[in-house]
Enzyme design. Structure first.
Site, PDB file in Angstrom:
ATOM      1  N   TRP A  44     -14.556 -31.221 -62.502  1.00 59.81           N
ATOM      2  CA  TRP A  44     -15.084 -30.115 -62.998  1.00 59.81           C
ATOM      3  C   TRP A  44     -14.590 -29.303 -61.933  1.00 59.81           C
ATOM      4  CZ3 TRP A  44     -18.488 -29.221 -58.748  1.00 59.81           C
ATOM      5  CH2 TRP A  44     -18.557 -30.603 -58.932  1.00 59.81           C
ATOM      6  N   GLU A 101      -5.860 -40.025 -59.140  1.00 57.83           N
ATOM      7  CA  GLU A 101      -6.030 -39.118 -57.995  1.00 57.83           C
ATOM      8  C   GLU A 101      -7.835 -39.054 -57.675  1.00 57.83           C
ATOM      9  OE1 GLU A 101      -4.518 -37.402 -56.513  1.00 57.83           O
ATOM     10  OE2 GLU A 101      -2.318 -37.559 -57.677  1.00 57.83           O
ATOM     11  N   CYS A 161     -12.189 -32.188 -53.154  1.00 55.99           N
ATOM     12  CA  CYS A 161     -11.589 -33.453 -52.936  1.00 55.99           C
ATOM     13  C   CYS A 161     -11.143 -33.654 -51.634  1.00 55.99           C
ATOM     14  CB  CYS A 161     -10.817 -34.094 -54.010  1.00 55.99           C
ATOM     15  SG  CYS A 161      -9.331 -32.841 -54.160  1.00 55.99           S
TER      16      CYS A 161
HETATM   17  P1  NAD Z   1     -16.062 -38.307 -62.292  1.00 52.99           P
HETATM   18  O1  NAD Z   1     -14.909 -39.931 -62.109  1.00 52.99           O
HETATM   19  O2  NAD Z   1     -17.329 -37.942 -62.390  1.00 52.99           O
HETATM   20  O3  NAD Z   1     -15.404 -37.888 -63.994  1.00 52.99           O
HETATM   21  C1  NAD Z   1     -13.974 -37.512 -63.970  1.00 52.99           C
HETATM   22  C2  NAD Z   1     -13.524 -37.027 -64.877  1.00 52.99           C
HETATM   23  O4  NAD Z   1     -13.114 -38.495 -65.574  1.00 52.99           O
HETATM   24  C3  NAD Z   1     -14.154 -36.671 -66.207  1.00 52.99           C
HETATM   25  O5  NAD Z   1     -13.410 -35.683 -67.174  1.00 52.99           O
HETATM   26  C4  NAD Z   1     -14.667 -37.806 -66.976  1.00 52.99           C
HETATM   27  O6  NAD Z   1     -15.696 -37.077 -67.972  1.00 52.99           O
HETATM   28  C5  NAD Z   1     -14.440 -38.741 -66.928  1.00 52.99           C
HETATM   29  N1  NAD Z   1     -14.264 -39.850 -67.186  1.00 52.99           N
HETATM   30  C6  NAD Z   1     -15.808 -41.015 -66.741  1.00 52.99           C
HETATM   31  N2  NAD Z   1     -15.731 -41.927 -67.401  1.00 52.99           N
HETATM   32  C7  NAD Z   1     -14.881 -41.947 -67.654  1.00 52.99           C
HETATM   33  C8  NAD Z   1     -14.147 -43.536 -68.474  1.00 52.99           C
HETATM   34  N3  NAD Z   1     -15.273 -45.136 -67.991  1.00 52.99           N
HETATM   35  N4  NAD Z   1     -13.219 -43.799 -68.804  1.00 52.99           N
HETATM   36  C9  NAD Z   1     -12.092 -42.704 -68.571  1.00 52.99           C
HETATM   37  N5  NAD Z   1     -12.586 -40.881 -68.240  1.00 52.99           N
HETATM   38  C10 NAD Z   1     -13.900 -41.466 -67.614  1.00 52.99           C
HETATM   39  O7  NAD Z   1     -15.511 -37.004 -61.182  1.00 52.99           O
HETATM   40  P2  NAD Z   1     -16.092 -35.832 -61.446  1.00 52.99           P
HETATM   41  O8  NAD Z   1     -17.350 -35.272 -60.589  1.00 52.99           O
HETATM   42  O9  NAD Z   1     -15.470 -34.932 -63.078  1.00 52.99           O
HETATM   43  O10 NAD Z   1     -15.090 -35.314 -59.981  1.00 52.99           O
HETATM   44  C11 NAD Z   1     -15.236 -35.225 -58.626  1.00 52.99           C
HETATM   45  C12 NAD Z   1     -14.747 -36.120 -58.244  1.00 52.99           C
HETATM   46  O11 NAD Z   1     -13.174 -36.051 -58.537  1.00 52.99           O
HETATM   47  C13 NAD Z   1     -14.814 -36.119 -56.559  1.00 52.99           C
HETATM   48  O12 NAD Z   1     -15.183 -38.297 -56.020  1.00 52.99           O
HETATM   49  C14 NAD Z   1     -13.183 -35.718 -55.978  1.00 52.99           C
HETATM   50  O13 NAD Z   1     -13.144 -36.136 -54.668  1.00 52.99           O
HETATM   51  C15 NAD Z   1     -12.452 -36.057 -57.253  1.00 52.99           C
HETATM   52  N6  NAD Z   1     -11.427 -35.036 -57.134  1.00 52.99           N
HETATM   53  C16 NAD Z   1     -10.587 -35.728 -56.838  1.00 52.99           C
HETATM   54  C17 NAD Z   1      -9.184 -34.909 -56.787  1.00 52.99           C
HETATM   55  C18 NAD Z   1      -7.702 -35.611 -55.989  1.00 52.99           C
HETATM   56  O14 NAD Z   1      -6.891 -34.504 -56.333  1.00 52.99           O
HETATM   57  N7  NAD Z   1      -7.253 -36.030 -55.882  1.00 52.99           N
HETATM   58  C19 NAD Z   1      -9.320 -33.105 -57.126  1.00 52.99           C
HETATM   59  C20 NAD Z   1     -11.059 -33.247 -57.906  1.00 52.99           C
HETATM   60  C21 NAD Z   1     -12.119 -34.112 -57.453  1.00 52.99           C
END
Ligand code: NAD
Length: 483
Positions: free
Chosen positions: A130, A227, A261
């Protein structure tokens, strides 16, 4: 009034059931051959038209991102600028990176011609977070599309409308043919997409979820790009331009209210300049304002549970002897967190080892740059990093020793604004790359085709070879490579 437990206002989309996910993947699969048949030139035209449409209606996208994430207008505008920049690059360079190219057959097989192509995988599933609901998905979505794949995007449950907006605007320029589909919902929908026999999953989110995504993909042997999270560090050498380093540190730590991130969470500054650096950081961070209004520099913390993580990291660090140089637990006033700067934080405390994902900056003094590199590399994460020194060649040599996917010298997060630069991490931060040529190749399968141009004089790969063929071949190889 908004409370910390309220979801952001626009976050109420219907949840796609497993059947909806299957239907979206099937529809994407039906659309794929036609999209592939457009070739690089046709897809470039469509993606450029999409980019132009996004920019014409950028105010709409900015408003939507703000409604779903509560980020400031400038943070949302920057996100839209990055969307256009990356989309345009990907469209322009796909043919060069992925197009057919000749490869030398080498001396032993000189009678062959070789061509290598990068063919689309088919349907790519993209699962997004998000925090940058348009910019993050546009990397894998545009690369997959430019390579001839169709895409099913599962945006975060907090930002479904931004994903749907991207789908609708692309459908406008493809004459209604949907090459990008969106399914909405939480992790259950995400897991259904992982299990829906797509040809690759590009996941961006926390490292913990990344593990679950890999486990779900394992059943079908579906390849994945992960990622994950980060705990980015900055190294500040004694000869650094401290003013520039402090300015960069505050922006990288506080932009998007620290929910980035590749946001900066740790600084290792050489002792000789540590006090001066801390003074500059504190002065700048203290001037930042939180809120939803146009004057705000930091918007809200989107996930209520993240407020607990921030409070725990700050409380634990202080209990273990860290100094609160700016702010402290009192800076957490849901849904906002004002900038917090902590110094002398024990290296084994959660504020140093775990992702805080809030506007909290740890500044620890070190004896030398070598010490800084060692501490920066002690993290399980390895996403981005930065180095400040007036000696750029030393900066590059420090960068080479940092265990991180991307390092900026005398800048922060510079790589994210460069569409040609591969983006991704190591260790807990994941694997695979988005952006740049590596990001384009990520969503293709490489195929090599060799074609014999004429029969060779010696034919070692035949049971009918002459008795002298193998000794002659061995002699030739010894002559060529034996010294
Ligand atoms: P999150 O891991 O909670 O969710 C990410 C996505 O995964 C969401 O769409 C969620 O609905 C989905 N999801 C959740 N459980 C799942 C499952 N079991 N199977 C498949 N999909 C599932 O992360 P968030 O809170 O949305 O984002 C924040 C995190 O993302 C932070 O840790 C941040 O560092 C990371 N991030 C990384 C990058 C990068 O490029 N490395 C970029 C942006 C954010």
């Amino acid at each position: 009034m908004t409370t910390a437990t309220d979801p952001p206002p626009a976050a109420r989309a219907t949840t796609s059931r497993t059947g909806d996910v299957t239907a979206a993947v099937e529809a994407a699969r039906r659309a794929q051959p036609g999209w592939d048949a457009l070739g690089f030139a046709g897809r470039r035209k469509a993606l450029n038209a999409w980019c132009a449409l996004i920019l014409r209606r950028s105010d709409e996208l900015v408003d939507l991102i703000r409604a779903e994430t509560g980020k400031t207008a400038d943070d949302a505008r920057l996100e839209v600028v990055l969307v256009a920049h990356h989309l345009r690059w990907t469209a322009a360079h796909a043919a060069r990176v992925l197009g057919r190219r000749g490869v030398s057959p080498g001396l032993l097989m000189f009678n062959h011609a070789v061509e290598v192509t990068h063919r689309p995988l088919g349907v790519v599933g993209v699962i997004g977070p998000w925090n940058y609901p348009a910019f993050i998905p546009i990397g894998p979505v545009s690369a997959a599309l430019a390579g001839g794949n169709t895409v099913v995007l599962k945006p975060s449950e907090l930002t479904p409308r931004t994903g749907e907006w991207l789908m609708a605007t692309l459908a406008e320029v493809t004459g209604g043919t949907r090459v990008l589909h969106v399914v909405t919902g939480d992790g259950t929908t995400g897991e259904a997409l992982c299990r829906a026999a797509v040809d690759k999953i590009s996941f961006t989110g926390s490292s913990a979820t990344g593990r679950r995504v890999m486990a779900a993909c394992a059943d079908n042997l579906t390849p994945v790009v992960i990622e994950g999270g980060g705990k980015d560090a900055m190294v500040v050498a004694a000869d650094a331009d401290l003013d520039a380093a402090a300015d960069a540190a505050v922006w990288a730590a506080m932009t998007n209210a620290g929910q980035t991130c590749v946001g900066l969470e740790r600084v290792y500054v050489v002792d000789a300049v540590a006090d001066r650096f801390l003074g500059l950081v504190t002065e700048r961070a203290a001037a930042l304002r939180t809120g939803d209004g146009p004057e705000a520099d930091l918007g809200r913390i989107v996930l209520p549970r993240q407020l607990d993580v921030i409070a725990t990291h700050v409380g634990d660090a202080l209990a273990r002897g860290a100094r609160a140089v700016l702010g402290g637990p009192q800076s957490i006033t849901p849904p906002y967190v004002a900038p917090i700067v902590l110094a002398d934080v024990p290296e084994d405390s959660a504020a140093v080892t775990d992702e805080t994902f809030g506007p909290v900056l740890v500044v620890n003094r070190v004896a030398s740059v070598e010490d800084a590199v060692e501490r920066a590399n002690a993290s399980g994460y390895g996403l981005g990093a930065s180095v400040f020194t007036r000696d750029r060649s030393r900066g590059r040599s420090v960068a080479a020793r940092l265990r991180a996917g991307m390092v900026s010298v005398n800048a922060v997060i510079a790589f994210a604004g460069m569409p040609a630069v591969p983006f991704g991490g190591v260790g807990e931060s994941g694997f695979g790359r988005v952006h740049g040529p590596d990001g384009l190749r990520e969503f293709t399968r490489t195929q090599a085709v060799t074609s014999q141009r004429f029969r060779p004089l010696m034919q070692p790969t035949s049971f009918r070879r002459r008795p002298g063929t193998m000794p002659a071949l061995v002699r030739m190889v010894r002559t060529l490579y034996g010294r």
